[in-house]
Scaffold this motif. Structure first.
Motif, PDB file in Angstrom:
ATOM      1  N   MET A 111       6.860   7.935   5.952  1.00 37.27           N
ATOM      2  CA  MET A 111       5.940   6.645   6.002  1.00 37.27           C
ATOM      3  C   MET A 111       5.899   5.799   7.234  1.00 37.27           C
ATOM      4  O   MET A 111       6.770   6.042   7.933  1.00 37.27           O
ATOM      5  CB  MET A 111       6.886   5.569   4.832  1.00 37.27           C
ATOM      6  N   LYS A 112       4.771   5.229   7.213  1.00 33.49           N
ATOM      7  CA  LYS A 112       4.622   4.557   8.433  1.00 33.49           C
ATOM      8  C   LYS A 112       4.937   3.114   8.765  1.00 33.49           C
ATOM      9  O   LYS A 112       5.374   2.607   9.591  1.00 33.49           O
ATOM     10  CB  LYS A 112       3.159   4.666   8.902  1.00 33.49           C
ATOM     11  N   LEU A 113       4.838   2.583   7.348  1.00 33.72           N
ATOM     12  CA  LEU A 113       4.944   1.140   7.197  1.00 33.72           C
ATOM     13  C   LEU A 113       6.325   0.866   6.145  1.00 33.72           C
ATOM     14  O   LEU A 113       6.088   1.102   5.508  1.00 33.72           O
ATOM     15  CB  LEU A 113       3.839   0.341   6.887  1.00 33.72           C
ATOM     16  N   PHE A 114       7.292   0.075   6.435  1.00 35.80           N
ATOM     17  CA  PHE A 114       8.533  -0.224   5.805  1.00 35.80           C
ATOM     18  C   PHE A 114       8.249  -1.636   5.525  1.00 35.80           C
ATOM     19  O   PHE A 114       8.202  -2.628   6.342  1.00 35.80           O
ATOM     20  CB  PHE A 114       9.481   0.203   6.381  1.00 35.80           C
ATOM     21  N   VAL A 115       8.183  -2.055   4.085  1.00 35.70           N
ATOM     22  CA  VAL A 115       8.201  -3.541   3.822  1.00 35.70           C
ATOM     23  C   VAL A 115       9.198  -4.188   3.130  1.00 35.70           C
ATOM     24  O   VAL A 115       9.732  -3.377   2.221  1.00 35.70           O
ATOM     25  CB  VAL A 115       6.879  -4.010   3.091  1.00 35.70           C
ATOM     26  N   PHE A 116       9.684  -5.156   3.540  1.00 36.96           N
ATOM     27  CA  PHE A 116      11.081  -5.774   2.835  1.00 36.96           C
ATOM     28  C   PHE A 116      10.888  -7.239   2.437  1.00 36.96           C
ATOM     29  O   PHE A 116      10.376  -8.016   2.983  1.00 36.96           O
ATOM     30  CB  PHE A 116      12.225  -5.728   3.851  1.00 36.96           C
ATOM     31  N   GLU A 135      -0.782   4.505   0.884  1.00 40.00           N
ATOM     32  CA  GLU A 135      -0.153   5.889   0.741  1.00 40.00           C
ATOM     33  C   GLU A 135       1.110   5.985   1.827  1.00 40.00           C
ATOM     34  O   GLU A 135       1.691   6.911   1.630  1.00 40.00           O
ATOM     35  CB  GLU A 135      -0.944   7.063   0.526  1.00 40.00           C
ATOM     36  N   HIS A 136       0.785   5.134   2.868  1.00 40.36           N
ATOM     37  CA  HIS A 136       1.815   5.449   4.074  1.00 40.36           C
ATOM     38  C   HIS A 136       2.898   4.073   4.101  1.00 40.36           C
ATOM     39  O   HIS A 136       3.367   4.009   5.157  1.00 40.36           O
ATOM     40  CB  HIS A 136       1.190   5.331   5.397  1.00 40.36           C
ATOM     41  N   ILE A 137       3.009   3.516   2.886  1.00 39.63           N
ATOM     42  CA  ILE A 137       3.897   2.073   2.836  1.00 39.63           C
ATOM     43  C   ILE A 137       4.953   2.483   1.819  1.00 39.63           C
ATOM     44  O   ILE A 137       4.526   3.121   0.735  1.00 39.63           O
ATOM     45  CB  ILE A 137       2.989   1.082   2.426  1.00 39.63           C
ATOM     46  N   VAL A 138       6.281   1.847   2.117  1.00 37.77           N
ATOM     47  CA  VAL A 138       7.311   1.792   0.982  1.00 37.77           C
ATOM     48  C   VAL A 138       7.520   0.485   1.142  1.00 37.77           C
ATOM     49  O   VAL A 138       7.856  -0.217   2.284  1.00 37.77           O
ATOM     50  CB  VAL A 138       8.388   2.874   1.261  1.00 37.77           C
ATOM     51  N   PHE A 139       7.859  -0.169   0.082  1.00 39.97           N
ATOM     52  CA  PHE A 139       8.429  -1.320  -0.113  1.00 39.97           C
ATOM     53  C   PHE A 139       9.605  -1.469  -0.978  1.00 39.97           C
ATOM     54  O   PHE A 139       9.958  -0.887  -1.730  1.00 39.97           O
ATOM     55  CB  PHE A 139       7.200  -2.156  -1.255  1.00 39.97           C
ATOM     56  N   PHE A 140      10.414  -2.580  -0.593  1.00 36.53           N
ATOM     57  CA  PHE A 140      11.807  -2.731  -0.857  1.00 36.53           C
ATOM     58  C   PHE A 140      12.015  -3.909  -1.651  1.00 36.53           C
ATOM     59  O   PHE A 140      11.825  -4.792  -0.778  1.00 36.53           O
ATOM     60  CB  PHE A 140      12.999  -2.306   0.105  1.00 36.53           C
ATOM     61  N   ASP A 141      12.476  -4.302  -2.784  1.00 35.51           N
ATOM     62  CA  ASP A 141      12.612  -5.591  -3.333  1.00 35.51           C
ATOM     63  C   ASP A 141      13.797  -5.592  -4.439  1.00 35.51           C
ATOM     64  O   ASP A 141      13.904  -4.387  -4.953  1.00 35.51           O
ATOM     65  CB  ASP A 141      11.511  -6.191  -3.866  1.00 35.51           C
TER      66      ASP A 141
END
Length: 165
Positions: A1-6, A113-119
């Motif tokens: 993944m290129k982008l990690f979103v929190f 498709e290069h992002i993962v999100f944590f919530d």
């Protein structure tokens, strides 16, 4: 993944058992703990700084997507915890996480498709998954264990691509 979103509340920090928009600033450090005016202890989850530092050191982009009603408070906490410099994009305001992600993708230029999100909230996870973005439900704060599969997935994809060439 290129982008990690929190997300922030209950993902990056615990605002004394509530959301940051329910705290009572101004905040102050007392006995090594950040507290609000009601002596509510606001703290980062134990592995947050290490996770953010590792992601940044490995060249990943990092963003925040928070639907708080108190964006000023959230931004102040990012600064007080000395983690604001890790984030390449910040979408911190009330409203839909889908809007947050539209803006994050435009700002960073990273495709879904290069992002993962944590919530920590299932409704947010479901909304973002419906947009085709990998999403991970967080219980009791973000951990290296939750992030690690998305680091190794990128390594595996890079290996497959280099073998295909």
């Amino acid at each position: 993944m290129k982008l990690f979103v929190f997300d922030l509340d209950f993902t990056i920090w615990n605002a004394g058992g509530t959301w940051c928009d329910s705290t009572h600033p101004p905040f102050a450090w007392k006995d090594g703990k950040l507290k609000d005016q009601e002596s509510r202890w606001i703290y980062l989850y134990p592995e947050v700084k290490e996770i953010l530092a590792e992601l940044k050191a490995e060249g990943h982009l990092i963003a925040v997507a928070s639907r708080t009603n108190a964006p000023t408070v959230a931004k102040q906490l990012l600064h007080l915890f000395e983690i604001d410099h890790y984030f390449d994009a910040r979408e911190i305001y009330p409203g839909s996480k889908l809007t947050h992600f539209d803006r994050i993708m435009k700002e960073t230029g990273v495709a879904k498709e290069h992002i993962v999100f944590f919530d920590d909230e299932l409704r947010n996870i479901e909304d973002i998954r419906s947009a085709g973005i990998e999403s991970v439900l967080v219980n009791n704060g973000i951990t290296k264990e939750l992030v690690k599969p998305y680091l190794t997935r990128e390594i595996a994809q890079d290996l497959l691509q280099s073998k295909a060439c």
